[in-house]
Design a protein around this motif. Sequence first.
Motif, mmCIF file in Angstrom:
data_model
loop_
_atom_site.group_PDB
_atom_site.id
_atom_site.type_symbol
_atom_site.label_atom_id
_atom_site.label_comp_id
_atom_site.label_asym_id
_atom_site.label_seq_id
_atom_site.Cartn_x
_atom_site.Cartn_y
_atom_site.Cartn_z
ATOM 1 N N LEU A 295 -32.259 16.147 -2.116
ATOM 2 C CA LEU A 295 -33.114 14.959 -2.044
ATOM 3 C C LEU A 295 -32.904 13.945 -3.177
ATOM 4 O O LEU A 295 -32.884 12.732 -2.915
ATOM 5 C CB LEU A 295 -34.585 15.372 -1.987
ATOM 6 N N PRO A 296 -32.733 14.383 -4.454
ATOM 7 C CA PRO A 296 -32.553 13.377 -5.514
ATOM 8 C C PRO A 296 -31.294 12.531 -5.357
ATOM 9 O O PRO A 296 -31.179 11.475 -5.985
ATOM 10 C CB PRO A 296 -32.483 14.236 -6.788
ATOM 11 N N HIS A 297 -30.356 12.975 -4.535
ATOM 12 C CA HIS A 297 -29.075 12.289 -4.400
ATOM 13 C C HIS A 297 -28.958 11.517 -3.084
ATOM 14 O O HIS A 297 -27.911 10.954 -2.774
ATOM 15 C CB HIS A 297 -27.936 13.305 -4.493
ATOM 16 N N MET A 298 -30.032 11.479 -2.311
ATOM 17 C CA MET A 298 -30.003 10.803 -1.021
ATOM 18 C C MET A 298 -30.632 9.423 -1.135
ATOM 19 O O MET A 298 -31.611 9.225 -1.853
ATOM 20 C CB MET A 298 -30.739 11.639 0.036
ATOM 21 N N ARG A 299 -30.044 8.477 -0.428
ATOM 22 C CA ARG A 299 -30.551 7.107 -0.457
ATOM 23 C C ARG A 299 -30.841 6.634 0.959
ATOM 24 O O ARG A 299 -30.011 6.768 1.855
ATOM 25 C CB ARG A 299 -29.523 6.182 -1.100
ATOM 26 N N LEU A 300 -32.022 6.076 1.138
ATOM 27 C CA LEU A 300 -32.409 5.557 2.448
ATOM 28 C C LEU A 300 -31.825 4.161 2.623
ATOM 29 O O LEU A 300 -32.053 3.270 1.798
ATOM 30 C CB LEU A 300 -33.929 5.524 2.569
ATOM 31 N N CYS A 301 -31.054 3.966 3.694
ATOM 32 C CA CYS A 301 -30.372 2.704 3.952
ATOM 33 C C CYS A 301 -30.703 2.195 5.348
ATOM 34 O O CYS A 301 -30.955 2.981 6.254
ATOM 35 C CB CYS A 301 -28.856 2.873 3.850
ATOM 36 N N GLU A 302 -30.678 0.886 5.494
ATOM 37 C CA GLU A 302 -30.829 0.269 6.801
ATOM 38 C C GLU A 302 -29.450 -0.108 7.323
ATOM 39 O O GLU A 302 -28.636 -0.680 6.589
ATOM 40 C CB GLU A 302 -31.712 -0.971 6.725
ATOM 41 N N VAL A 303 -29.157 0.221 8.580
ATOM 42 C CA VAL A 303 -27.879 -0.123 9.192
ATOM 43 C C VAL A 303 -28.125 -1.029 10.394
ATOM 44 O O VAL A 303 -29.209 -1.029 10.979
ATOM 45 C CB VAL A 303 -27.093 1.138 9.617
ATOM 46 N N GLN A 304 -27.111 -1.794 10.733
ATOM 47 C CA GLN A 304 -27.232 -2.767 11.809
ATOM 48 C C GLN A 304 -26.306 -2.410 12.965
ATOM 49 O O GLN A 304 -25.233 -1.831 12.767
ATOM 50 C CB GLN A 304 -26.876 -4.167 11.288
ATOM 51 N N ASP A 305 -26.716 -2.777 14.148
ATOM 52 C CA ASP A 305 -25.900 -2.595 15.346
ATOM 53 C C ASP A 305 -24.541 -3.259 15.153
ATOM 54 O O ASP A 305 -24.450 -4.413 14.742
ATOM 55 C CB ASP A 305 -26.626 -3.218 16.538
ATOM 56 N N GLY A 306 -23.468 -2.514 15.436
ATOM 57 C CA GLY A 306 -22.117 -3.048 15.327
ATOM 58 C C GLY A 306 -21.416 -2.733 14.027
ATOM 59 O O GLY A 306 -20.200 -2.895 13.921
ATOM 60 N N GLU A 307 -22.164 -2.279 12.997
ATOM 61 C CA GLU A 307 -21.531 -1.928 11.727
ATOM 62 C C GLU A 307 -20.664 -0.685 11.903
ATOM 63 O O GLU A 307 -21.075 0.285 12.522
ATOM 64 C CB GLU A 307 -22.582 -1.636 10.654
ATOM 65 N N LYS A 308 -19.467 -0.727 11.322
ATOM 66 C CA LYS A 308 -18.587 0.439 11.349
ATOM 67 C C LYS A 308 -18.790 1.250 10.081
ATOM 68 O O LYS A 308 -19.034 0.713 9.000
ATOM 69 C CB LYS A 308 -17.129 0.006 11.501
ATOM 70 N N LEU A 309 -18.664 2.543 10.224
ATOM 71 C CA LEU A 309 -18.900 3.465 9.123
ATOM 72 C C LEU A 309 -17.558 3.893 8.544
ATOM 73 O O LEU A 309 -16.646 4.266 9.284
ATOM 74 C CB LEU A 309 -19.662 4.683 9.644
ATOM 75 N N LYS A 310 -17.421 3.829 7.229
ATOM 76 C CA LYS A 310 -16.199 4.298 6.574
ATOM 77 C C LYS A 310 -16.333 5.791 6.308
ATOM 78 O O LYS A 310 -16.977 6.207 5.360
ATOM 79 C CB LYS A 310 -15.962 3.535 5.273
ATOM 80 N N SER A 311 -15.711 6.582 7.183
ATOM 81 C CA SER A 311 -15.854 8.039 7.072
ATOM 82 C C SER A 311 -14.607 8.697 6.494
ATOM 83 O O SER A 311 -14.534 9.915 6.417
ATOM 84 C CB SER A 311 -16.146 8.636 8.457
ATOM 85 N N GLN A 312 -13.609 7.875 6.113
ATOM 86 C CA GLN A 312 -12.401 8.428 5.520
ATOM 87 C C GLN A 312 -12.394 8.110 4.027
ATOM 88 O O GLN A 312 -13.122 7.257 3.540
ATOM 89 C CB GLN A 312 -11.152 7.838 6.193
ATOM 90 N N GLY A 313 -11.496 8.761 3.272
ATOM 91 C CA GLY A 313 -11.381 8.508 1.846
ATOM 92 C C GLY A 313 -11.540 9.786 1.045
ATOM 93 O O GLY A 313 -11.814 10.860 1.582
ATOM 94 N N LYS A 314 -11.366 9.658 -0.273
ATOM 95 C CA LYS A 314 -11.420 10.831 -1.141
ATOM 96 C C LYS A 314 -12.827 11.401 -1.250
ATOM 97 O O LYS A 314 -13.005 12.602 -1.399
ATOM 98 C CB LYS A 314 -10.886 10.462 -2.530
#
Length: 260
Positions: A21-40
């Motif tokens: 929980l201390p390391h989680m951040r609540l974010c708002e996302v918008q329709d159409g946004e792509k998620l960057k799921s690759q990387g180090k």
Amino acid sequence: MLAIQNKVFRSYPLAVQEALLPHMRLCEVQDGEKLKSQGKSPSLYFPITAICAQHVIIDDRYGVFTQFIGSNKMVGFSVLGARGFLKFQHEWCCDGYVFELPGKILRDLLSPNAGVQLTQMIEFLIRRLTNMLYCAEQHSTPQRLARVLLDAFDVNQSTELIGAKHKKLSEILGTRRETVSSIIGKWQDGGILESARERLLLKDRGRLERSACSCYEDHLKIDRDLSKHVSSLAWQLDKPCFVSTDVNRSLKCASNKTLD
């Protein structure tokens, strides 16, 4: 504690929840946004009200839709253990809120022997992808649309879908928007759905299930098997709590808006 609204997070042992929980951040996302799921250092996302569409990229040329991810799932878990075996593309398909967590935090809490279990998670995606490819070749558009809508209702854990654009559904199915609109119109006339301005309300689930192909039941079985697999993960619960991670600097929020 909003995070427990996510089914996967709620399934973790209480000690793990408290450590994350201390390391989680609540974010708002918008329709159409792509998620960057690759990387180090990919992030993991626990949707609360948002829904994500996941595609597997084949030969770097095109993507095959595999599933919706919402408050009963997590985005990025398979990437955490996939080691680049498959490439993913994620796009938020309705506005909402998600919790973002650096993947390393979860990895550090897992027992060393959990690495094999994480890698095995890719097998569930392969099963789902194979099922999708078979479905696209063997089943009619109304059958596939019924399956996709049932999947979306299940992920949303509601009988209502907001932001259910006919164009987006047609892209997922690889068909024309007019075809999707015609089918939904017939279902609305028959009392199965109620449709108005990118909003779908499920009125008769039984009839929609009978309209779907058998792949829907196959997907439910895959999800049940995946849930059992996640619950079998081993944790290092005796590790000291993390104190050095600066979440506000290390996380890139999908939007500048956050909730207190």
